[in-house]
Design an enzyme around this catalytic site. Structure first.
Site, PDB file in Angstrom:
ATOM      1  N   ASP A  16      46.810  29.483  40.504  1.00  0.00           N
ATOM      2  CA  ASP A  16      45.611  30.197  40.037  1.00  0.00           C
ATOM      3  C   ASP A  16      44.542  29.156  39.698  1.00  0.00           C
ATOM      4  OD1 ASP A  16      45.042  33.162  38.305  1.00  0.00           O
ATOM      5  OD2 ASP A  16      43.720  31.437  38.118  1.00  0.00           O
ATOM      6  N   ASP A 114      41.278  33.729  43.980  1.00  0.00           N
ATOM      7  CA  ASP A 114      41.685  32.457  43.380  1.00  0.00           C
ATOM      8  C   ASP A 114      43.154  32.398  42.989  1.00  0.00           C
ATOM      9  OD1 ASP A 114      41.850  33.834  40.888  1.00  0.00           O
ATOM     10  OD2 ASP A 114      41.211  32.037  39.841  1.00  0.00           O
ATOM     11  N   GLU A 115      43.957  33.329  43.489  1.00  0.00           N
ATOM     12  CA  GLU A 115      45.319  33.431  42.972  1.00  0.00           C
ATOM     13  C   GLU A 115      46.299  33.839  44.071  1.00  0.00           C
ATOM     14  OE1 GLU A 115      45.329  36.300  39.827  1.00  0.00           O
ATOM     15  OE2 GLU A 115      47.503  36.250  39.651  1.00  0.00           O
TER      16      GLU A 115
HETATM   17  P1  TTP Z   1      40.764  34.865  36.879  1.00  0.00           P
HETATM   18  O1  TTP Z   1      41.738  33.972  37.604  1.00  0.00           O
HETATM   19  O2  TTP Z   1      41.313  36.011  36.105  1.00  0.00           O
HETATM   20  O3  TTP Z   1      39.899  34.008  35.847  1.00  0.00           O
HETATM   21  P2  TTP Z   1      39.291  32.562  35.997  1.00  0.00           P
HETATM   22  O4  TTP Z   1      39.758  31.867  37.236  1.00  0.00           O
HETATM   23  O5  TTP Z   1      37.818  32.623  35.843  1.00  0.00           O
HETATM   24  O6  TTP Z   1      39.855  31.821  34.712  1.00  0.00           O
HETATM   25  P3  TTP Z   1      41.347  31.334  34.433  1.00  0.00           P
HETATM   26  O7  TTP Z   1      41.262  29.853  34.272  1.00  0.00           O
HETATM   27  O8  TTP Z   1      41.744  32.023  33.168  1.00  0.00           O
HETATM   28  O9  TTP Z   1      42.192  31.736  35.608  1.00  0.00           O
HETATM   29  O10 TTP Z   1      39.721  35.438  37.909  1.00  0.00           O
HETATM   30  C1  TTP Z   1      39.277  34.719  39.042  1.00  0.00           C
HETATM   31  C2  TTP Z   1      37.810  35.000  39.296  1.00  0.00           C
HETATM   32  O11 TTP Z   1      37.605  36.390  39.520  1.00  0.00           O
HETATM   33  C3  TTP Z   1      36.895  34.628  38.155  1.00  0.00           C
HETATM   34  O12 TTP Z   1      36.483  33.259  38.201  1.00  0.00           O
HETATM   35  C4  TTP Z   1      35.754  35.581  38.317  1.00  0.00           C
HETATM   36  C5  TTP Z   1      36.359  36.805  38.960  1.00  0.00           C
HETATM   37  N1  TTP Z   1      36.541  37.885  37.959  1.00  0.00           N
HETATM   38  C6  TTP Z   1      35.525  38.812  37.786  1.00  0.00           C
HETATM   39  O13 TTP Z   1      34.494  38.753  38.478  1.00  0.00           O
HETATM   40  N2  TTP Z   1      35.681  39.791  36.826  1.00  0.00           N
HETATM   41  C7  TTP Z   1      36.790  39.875  36.042  1.00  0.00           C
HETATM   42  O14 TTP Z   1      36.883  40.774  35.176  1.00  0.00           O
HETATM   43  C8  TTP Z   1      37.846  38.895  36.227  1.00  0.00           C
HETATM   44  C9  TTP Z   1      39.076  38.937  35.357  1.00  0.00           C
HETATM   45  C10 TTP Z   1      37.670  37.925  37.186  1.00  0.00           C
HETATM   46 MG    MG Z   2      41.804  31.858  37.808  1.00  0.00          MG
END
Ligand code: TTP
Ligand code: MG
Length: 354
Positions: A16, A114-115
């Site tokens: 992730d 991203d995951e």
């Molecule tokens: P995530 O992997 O949930 O969050 P993140 O990568 O920003 O942070 P983390 O380090 O905790 O993993 O989500 C990936 C991307 O998806 C995030 O950068 C932006 C988008 N996203 C949204 O647009 N709205 C949302 O509610 C979420 C949870 C994510």
């Molecule tokens: Mg992330």
């Protein structure tokens, strides 16, 4: 104990990206590094009406989170750097990252931009070897895209995800099978995939206890979990014990396309509502083109932020614009006729064939 037998032999890796959209923006604009950076709707000095997509870790220290109204994030951190969402850029970076990940195995489940989960069972002898693959992936992503990610390795998807959460940011963690059930015990029951705020509340109500942990939830008998959660009860019963039989790739990412609109002022004016709804529907249909559609989702957020979603599925087909519009309107009516609240946001989404 058939479930556990099936499980012990698997090696799953979860990757992730760290604060994905915001990290890309930091890379593009190094002058923002170290400052709280928020990616999302225009805050308009606190009067903006959209939401936060994500933010960097500096901004999280102020209590800012994904999904929060952008106006609230502005109040929490007016000195923050606010940037709009640049989706084409994030999609390009995402496909470059997936090119790296896909070199490791074909058994991949793409969860979002991203995951991903990787099933490395056939590729490695043990979890330590999977850790080396994780390190390699991290290095390659850093070298090619100058971005950090976190990696978790475990005996199933749930444990790999929990390990990844613990490794954040820019870390790598392995949870060995023998430790799996133990490490989750003291954590909030919300770490169990599928358990969010609502289901946590149901467990709290059942146990008549606040802030329930996995250890608390583990005390509930399987039959009672089935009474509370229906078919999912059995799955949760095993998950509370560190057991997750879901295969990598089993939960396919649903492909969908949609649009949302936040009104400048909350409204119950039917003319305004229908005008915007038509726009959302026809713009979405235009983007979808000739792809086959298998469902329609309508979202409505009210003035108090309560958000309701209604969806319908139907046989996979290329539908005429009018049919999709009609299906959308009937869902919208379901959502708004029983309430006197003003509407803040409308959303329309088409579920597509993968
Ligand atoms: P995530 O992997 O949930 O969050 P993140 O990568 O920003 O942070 P983390 O380090 O905790 O993993 O989500 C990936 C991307 O998806 C995030 O950068 C932006 C988008 N996203 C949204 O647009 N709205 C949302 O509610 C979420 C949870 C994510
Ligand atoms: Mg992330």
């Amino acid at each position: 104990m058939k479930n556990e037998d099936l499980e012990e032999k698997r090696v799953v890796l979860h990757v992730d990206m760290d604060y994905f959209f915001a990290q890309i923006e930091e890379r593009e604009n190094p002058r923002f590094r170290g400052k709280p950076l928020i990616v999302g709707a225009d805050p308009k000095k606190g009067a903006g009406r959209g939401v936060v997509s994500t933010c960097n870790y500096e901004a999280r220290k102020y209590g800012i989170k994904s999904g929060m109204p952008i106006s609230r994030s502005y109040k929490l951190c007016p000195e923050g750097v606010f940037l709009p969402v640049n989706m084409p850029l994030y999609k390009r970076v995402s496909s470059s990252i997936f090119q790296i990940i896909e070199k490791e195995t074909e058994k991949i489940e793409r969860v979002s931009l991203d995951e991903a989960y990787l099933d490395l069972t056939k590729k490695v002898k043990n979890l330590k070897e999977a850790e080396s693959i994780g390190k390699k992936i991290k290095e390659k992503i850093k070298r090619k895209e100058d971005l950090t990610c976190s990696v978790g390795v475990g005996k199933n998807k749930m444990m790999a995800k929990i390990a990844c959460e613990e490794a954040k940011p820019d870390g790598i963690k392995v949870i060995f099978p023998k430790d799996s059930s133990k490490v989750i015990l003291k954590k909030s029951v919300e770490i169990i995939p599928g358990i969010g705020i609502k289901r946590k509340k149901e467990i709290e109500n059942y146990l008549k206890k606040k802030d329930v942990t996995v250890a608390d939830a583990k005390k509930i008998k399987k039959e009672n979990l089935e009474k509370i959660f229906g078919k999912l009860g059995k799955e949760f019963y095993w998950k509370f014990r560190g057991v997750d039989c879901e295969k990598v790739g089993e939960k396919k990412e649903t492909k969908s396309k949609g649009k949302e609109y936040t009104f400048q002022k909350d409204t119950y004016d039917p003319k305004k509502i229908i005008k915007i709804f038509r726009y959302l529907v026809f713009q979405t249909i235009k983007e979808v083109g000739k792809q086959k559609v298998k469902g329609v989702v309508v979202t409505c957020r009210f003035e108090d932020f309560e958000t309701h979603t209604k969806q319908t599925s139907f046989p996979l087909k290329f539908y005429k614009k009018k049919v999709l519009y009609k299906k959308g309107v009937s869902l919208l009516l379901h959502l708004i006729t029983k309430t006197k609240k003003r509407i803040r946001l409308l959303g329309f989404r088409l579920i597509l064939e993968r």
